[in-house]
Design an enzyme around this catalytic site. Sequence first.
Site, PDB file in Angstrom:
ATOM      1  N   PRO A  33       0.848  -1.207   0.000  1.00 23.05           N
ATOM      2  CA  PRO A  33       0.000   0.000   0.000  1.00 23.05           C
ATOM      3  C   PRO A  33       0.879   1.251   0.000  1.00 23.05           C
ATOM      4  O   PRO A  33       1.884   1.305   0.692  1.00 23.05           O
ATOM      5  CB  PRO A  33      -0.782  -0.119   1.305  1.00 23.05           C
ATOM      6  CG  PRO A  33      -0.718  -1.563   1.674  1.00 23.05           C
ATOM      7  CD  PRO A  33       0.599  -2.061   1.156  1.00 23.05           C
ATOM      8  N   ASP A  34       0.500   2.226  -0.819  1.00 21.34           N
ATOM      9  CA  ASP A  34       1.247   3.480  -0.879  1.00 21.34           C
ATOM     10  C   ASP A  34       0.267   4.624  -0.654  1.00 21.34           C
ATOM     11  O   ASP A  34      -0.583   4.531   0.231  1.00 21.34           O
ATOM     12  CB  ASP A  34       1.990   3.579  -2.211  1.00 21.34           C
ATOM     13  CG  ASP A  34       3.250   4.447  -2.123  1.00 21.34           C
ATOM     14  OD1 ASP A  34       3.398   5.200  -1.154  1.00 21.34           O
ATOM     15  OD2 ASP A  34       4.077   4.384  -3.046  1.00 21.34           O
ATOM     16  N   GLY A  35       0.300   5.674  -1.461  1.00 24.28           N
ATOM     17  CA  GLY A  35      -0.542   6.846  -1.238  1.00 24.28           C
ATOM     18  C   GLY A  35      -2.030   6.567  -1.380  1.00 24.28           C
ATOM     19  O   GLY A  35      -2.448   5.724  -2.163  1.00 24.28           O
ATOM     20  N   ALA A  47      -3.196   3.499  -3.824  1.00 26.79           N
ATOM     21  CA  ALA A  47      -2.247   3.105  -4.862  1.00 26.79           C
ATOM     22  C   ALA A  47      -1.385   1.967  -4.322  1.00 26.79           C
ATOM     23  O   ALA A  47      -0.969   1.984  -3.160  1.00 26.79           O
ATOM     24  CB  ALA A  47      -1.375   4.295  -5.251  1.00 26.79           C
TER      25      ALA A  47
END
Length: 98
Positions: A33-35, A47
């Site tokens: 998991p990112d932004g 994202a």
Amino acid sequence: DSDDNDEDYVGDSVRLSNKRTVWSAPDGYVGFPDGSCVDAEGYIWNAVWRGGEAPGCVNRIDPKSGKIVCTVELPDNSSQTTCCCFGGPDLDVLFISS
């Protein structure tokens, strides 16, 4: 962290409370998991950074059930998704950065 009220955040202090995990990657899931951003219905759009191991994507997550209800796949493994946000006059266009 505060247990004395039911608010998710408190005014200008930006003090978070009632923290909980909304979604966890299952075993074997490719990516991290990112932004993230939140849409008008309160769903979380996240994202997923996959480091070239698979096509990048953005997941729409139901914050109540923790289930992925929609996935936007990017075209190929070079799509290294990092963040997403909504824009346009009606905030109905999803922008994805890589």
